[in-house]
Design a protein around this motif. Sequence first.
Motif, mmCIF file in Angstrom:
data_model
loop_
_atom_site.group_PDB
_atom_site.id
_atom_site.type_symbol
_atom_site.label_atom_id
_atom_site.label_comp_id
_atom_site.label_asym_id
_atom_site.label_seq_id
_atom_site.Cartn_x
_atom_site.Cartn_y
_atom_site.Cartn_z
ATOM 1 N N SER A 1 -1.011 8.024 -7.099
ATOM 2 C CA SER A 1 -0.228 8.309 -5.898
ATOM 3 C C SER A 1 -0.250 7.130 -4.941
ATOM 4 O O SER A 1 -1.104 6.231 -5.023
ATOM 5 C CB SER A 1 -0.789 9.547 -5.195
ATOM 6 O OG SER A 1 -2.064 9.259 -4.638
ATOM 7 N N ALA A 2 0.677 7.153 -4.004
ATOM 8 C CA ALA A 2 0.731 6.098 -2.992
ATOM 9 C C ALA A 2 -0.562 6.057 -2.185
ATOM 10 O O ALA A 2 -1.061 4.980 -1.831
ATOM 11 C CB ALA A 2 1.931 6.321 -2.073
ATOM 12 N N GLU A 3 -1.133 7.222 -1.923
ATOM 13 C CA GLU A 3 -2.396 7.268 -1.180
ATOM 14 C C GLU A 3 -3.527 6.649 -1.987
ATOM 15 O O GLU A 3 -4.342 5.876 -1.451
ATOM 16 C CB GLU A 3 -2.735 8.722 -0.829
ATOM 17 C CG GLU A 3 -4.017 8.863 -0.011
ATOM 18 C CD GLU A 3 -4.334 10.313 0.336
ATOM 19 O OE1 GLU A 3 -5.365 10.538 1.000
ATOM 20 O OE2 GLU A 3 -3.551 11.201 -0.056
ATOM 21 N N GLU A 4 -3.580 6.982 -3.284
ATOM 22 C CA GLU A 4 -4.617 6.395 -4.140
ATOM 23 C C GLU A 4 -4.466 4.885 -4.223
ATOM 24 O O GLU A 4 -5.453 4.134 -4.135
ATOM 25 C CB GLU A 4 -4.536 7.002 -5.540
ATOM 26 C CG GLU A 4 -5.037 8.433 -5.647
ATOM 27 C CD GLU A 4 -4.833 8.981 -7.038
ATOM 28 O OE1 GLU A 4 -5.822 9.456 -7.632
ATOM 29 O OE2 GLU A 4 -3.693 8.939 -7.551
ATOM 30 N N ILE A 5 -3.224 4.433 -4.393
ATOM 31 C CA ILE A 5 -2.978 2.988 -4.492
ATOM 32 C C ILE A 5 -3.389 2.294 -3.205
ATOM 33 O O ILE A 5 -3.988 1.210 -3.219
ATOM 34 C CB ILE A 5 -1.497 2.707 -4.815
ATOM 35 C CG1 ILE A 5 -1.190 3.124 -6.260
ATOM 36 C CG2 ILE A 5 -1.153 1.235 -4.599
ATOM 37 C CD1 ILE A 5 -1.911 2.309 -7.318
ATOM 38 N N SER A 6 -3.108 2.890 -2.079
ATOM 39 C CA SER A 6 -3.487 2.301 -0.799
ATOM 40 C C SER A 6 -5.008 2.168 -0.693
ATOM 41 O O SER A 6 -5.529 1.140 -0.245
ATOM 42 C CB SER A 6 -2.957 3.157 0.354
ATOM 43 O OG SER A 6 -3.318 2.601 1.602
ATOM 44 N N GLN A 7 -5.719 3.198 -1.131
ATOM 45 C CA GLN A 7 -7.180 3.148 -1.087
ATOM 46 C C GLN A 7 -7.731 2.107 -2.056
ATOM 47 O O GLN A 7 -8.620 1.325 -1.709
ATOM 48 C CB GLN A 7 -7.759 4.528 -1.414
ATOM 49 C CG GLN A 7 -7.484 5.586 -0.363
ATOM 50 C CD GLN A 7 -7.940 6.971 -0.796
ATOM 51 O OE1 GLN A 7 -8.238 7.202 -1.966
ATOM 52 N NE2 GLN A 7 -8.002 7.896 0.152
ATOM 53 N N LEU A 8 -7.182 2.079 -3.270
ATOM 54 C CA LEU A 8 -7.689 1.174 -4.296
ATOM 55 C C LEU A 8 -7.404 -0.285 -3.980
ATOM 56 O O LEU A 8 -8.174 -1.172 -4.364
ATOM 57 C CB LEU A 8 -7.076 1.527 -5.661
ATOM 58 C CG LEU A 8 -7.460 2.890 -6.244
ATOM 59 C CD1 LEU A 8 -6.600 3.212 -7.447
ATOM 60 C CD2 LEU A 8 -8.940 2.919 -6.628
ATOM 61 N N THR A 9 -6.282 -0.543 -3.298
ATOM 62 C CA THR A 9 -5.885 -1.925 -3.009
ATOM 63 C C THR A 9 -6.230 -2.342 -1.590
ATOM 64 O O THR A 9 -5.762 -3.377 -1.117
ATOM 65 C CB THR A 9 -4.374 -2.112 -3.232
ATOM 66 O OG1 THR A 9 -3.638 -1.349 -2.257
ATOM 67 C CG2 THR A 9 -3.965 -1.683 -4.631
ATOM 68 N N GLN A 10 -7.026 -1.530 -0.914
ATOM 69 C CA GLN A 10 -7.448 -1.844 0.457
ATOM 70 C C GLN A 10 -6.246 -2.063 1.381
ATOM 71 O O GLN A 10 -6.231 -2.938 2.235
ATOM 72 C CB GLN A 10 -8.362 -3.069 0.437
ATOM 73 C CG GLN A 10 -9.616 -2.868 -0.396
ATOM 74 C CD GLN A 10 -10.401 -4.136 -0.630
ATOM 75 O OE1 GLN A 10 -10.265 -5.112 0.097
ATOM 76 N NE2 GLN A 10 -11.237 -4.130 -1.664
ATOM 77 N N GLY A 11 -5.223 -1.209 1.154
ATOM 78 C CA GLY A 11 -4.060 -1.209 2.025
ATOM 79 C C GLY A 11 -2.993 -2.235 1.699
ATOM 80 O O GLY A 11 -1.966 -2.291 2.399
ATOM 81 N N LEU A 12 -3.154 -3.015 0.657
ATOM 82 C CA LEU A 12 -2.141 -4.021 0.318
ATOM 83 C C LEU A 12 -0.846 -3.379 -0.160
ATOM 84 O O LEU A 12 0.245 -3.887 0.097
ATOM 85 C CB LEU A 12 -2.669 -4.963 -0.760
ATOM 86 C CG LEU A 12 -3.677 -6.024 -0.315
ATOM 87 C CD1 LEU A 12 -4.217 -6.781 -1.515
ATOM 88 C CD2 LEU A 12 -3.025 -6.990 0.675
ATOM 89 N N PHE A 13 -0.960 -2.269 -0.886
ATOM 90 C CA PHE A 13 0.208 -1.571 -1.413
ATOM 91 C C PHE A 13 0.055 -0.078 -1.148
ATOM 92 O O PHE A 13 -1.064 0.432 -1.076
ATOM 93 C CB PHE A 13 0.352 -1.789 -2.928
ATOM 94 C CG PHE A 13 0.743 -3.185 -3.325
ATOM 95 C CD1 PHE A 13 2.072 -3.519 -3.533
ATOM 96 C CD2 PHE A 13 -0.216 -4.166 -3.483
ATOM 97 C CE1 PHE A 13 2.430 -4.791 -3.898
ATOM 98 C CE2 PHE A 13 0.127 -5.450 -3.847
ATOM 99 C CZ PHE A 13 1.462 -5.770 -4.054
ATOM 100 N N ALA A 14 1.185 0.606 -1.023
ATOM 101 C CA ALA A 14 1.205 2.066 -0.919
ATOM 102 C C ALA A 14 2.454 2.545 -1.641
ATOM 103 O O ALA A 14 3.524 2.670 -1.047
ATOM 104 C CB ALA A 14 1.209 2.511 0.535
ATOM 105 N N MET A 15 2.320 2.785 -2.931
ATOM 106 C CA MET A 15 3.454 3.161 -3.769
ATOM 107 C C MET A 15 2.941 3.941 -4.968
ATOM 108 O O MET A 15 1.791 3.780 -5.390
ATOM 109 C CB MET A 15 4.201 1.910 -4.260
ATOM 110 C CG MET A 15 3.296 0.918 -4.990
ATOM 111 S SD MET A 15 4.104 -0.626 -5.466
ATOM 112 C CE MET A 15 5.122 -0.051 -6.841
ATOM 113 N N GLU A 16 3.776 4.819 -5.488
ATOM 114 C CA GLU A 16 3.415 5.551 -6.695
ATOM 115 C C GLU A 16 3.528 4.628 -7.902
ATOM 116 O O GLU A 16 4.476 3.849 -8.012
ATOM 117 C CB GLU A 16 4.326 6.761 -6.890
ATOM 118 C CG GLU A 16 4.039 7.911 -5.956
ATOM 119 C CD GLU A 16 4.772 9.176 -6.372
ATOM 120 O OE1 GLU A 16 5.634 9.109 -7.287
ATOM 121 O OE2 GLU A 16 4.480 10.243 -5.802
#
Length: 427
Positions: free
Chosen positions: A123-138
């Motif tokens: 999910s976009a939320e997971e991606i945001s957490q994993l990338t330290q906010g660099l990306f937020a996308m499914e």
Amino acid sequence: MSLFAQCAPPSRQVKTAEVSDVVARAMPQADYRGQRLLLIIPDHTRTAPVGLMFKTLHAHLAPVVKSLDVLVALGTHVAMTEEAICERLEISLAERRDRYGQVRFYNHEWDNPSALRQVGTLSAEEISQLTQGLFAMEVPVEVNKLVFEYDQVVIVGPVFPHEVVGFSGGNKYLFPGVAGPQILNFFHWLGAVVTNPMIIGNQWTPVRQVVDKAGALVNVPKICFCLVVEGHALAGLYAGTPEGAWAAAVELSRQLHITYKDHPYHTILSCAPKMYDELWTGGKCMYKLEPVLADGGELIIYAPHITEISLTHGRVIREVGYHCRDYFLKQWERFKHYPWGVLAHSTHVRGIGTFENGVERCRAQVTLATGIPEDVCRKINLGYRDPRSIQPEAFANREDEGVLLVPKAGEMLFQLKHPPVWAGGRA
């Protein structure tokens, strides 16, 4: 708990009997009777005794399992022939027909939708957490559907410092090894945005977090054998989960595969081994040496045998050329529709730089001394030298002059003892 065999100086080599012992303890015959096993291995662009592992696993398990087949984790590399897979497995064609006649060979097909299965979506939320906010996308996660036709996946591959993920190995043989294009393109571009000097040789990177999260979605029992080599010798073997075996192997890889230098070099001759047969893989000769390349210096990829940019991605690379990260980021509307994995490769080869007011300024020059013609090199924004004009021995023993010769580049990482701060971050 991971099982392991690790060399002790001065031998620097794990013995064949120790390999057999680790395999037998990690995979007891009684636990695999009647099962179907899929062995996932790297292609020819990774140095490791894959043949030793294949033959040891086969000798131990073939008498009891229903099947033991091989899937080559190509990522987006070119498919291997039957003969090439035999060479990778260190078996003859006669042995292939006889002793290993029941083993089926498969190449991964990253660009064939019918060969893939979606196992979930980050999910976009997971991606945001994993990338330290660099990306937020499914990000849809697809993997080769063959893995679901087996009772157990057995991953075998080496661990080295890596430009995209930090250290190779573990779940990386699933993603991108046998992955679909969307997750593959995403995390390669993520690594490019973070930049090679900030990723390579670091264990816990945003890209590794994404790779392990995707690996957890592959709901098939997995065991991993992580190999650490020194030269061509096996210096360490770790067995366990893809996460656990990899984490243990990284510690030895860090000791064996990183060379620290006191100062940067204004000229580096980086010699590509024959296993890199196109610039797509030969670019590793830049990745591993960028941290010790001086501002304004020149890195020469010396590879007379390389005549192709990339059989798979060459057309796109010719369109976009080789540029620094900011060249793409600051013109994102122009480039966002290109495959992100290709853009990532472009930035990794070209290195750190800036793009301001329509002007690109790269930190250093990258020159090809290959079989790729001069007009093509210039068109793709790389320098050119006639490989016939270069005598590698002329670059030897000149480190005090700021000249470095690396006879077999691409796997050993070079870093500075006291790294500088660049525009793209600290090396």
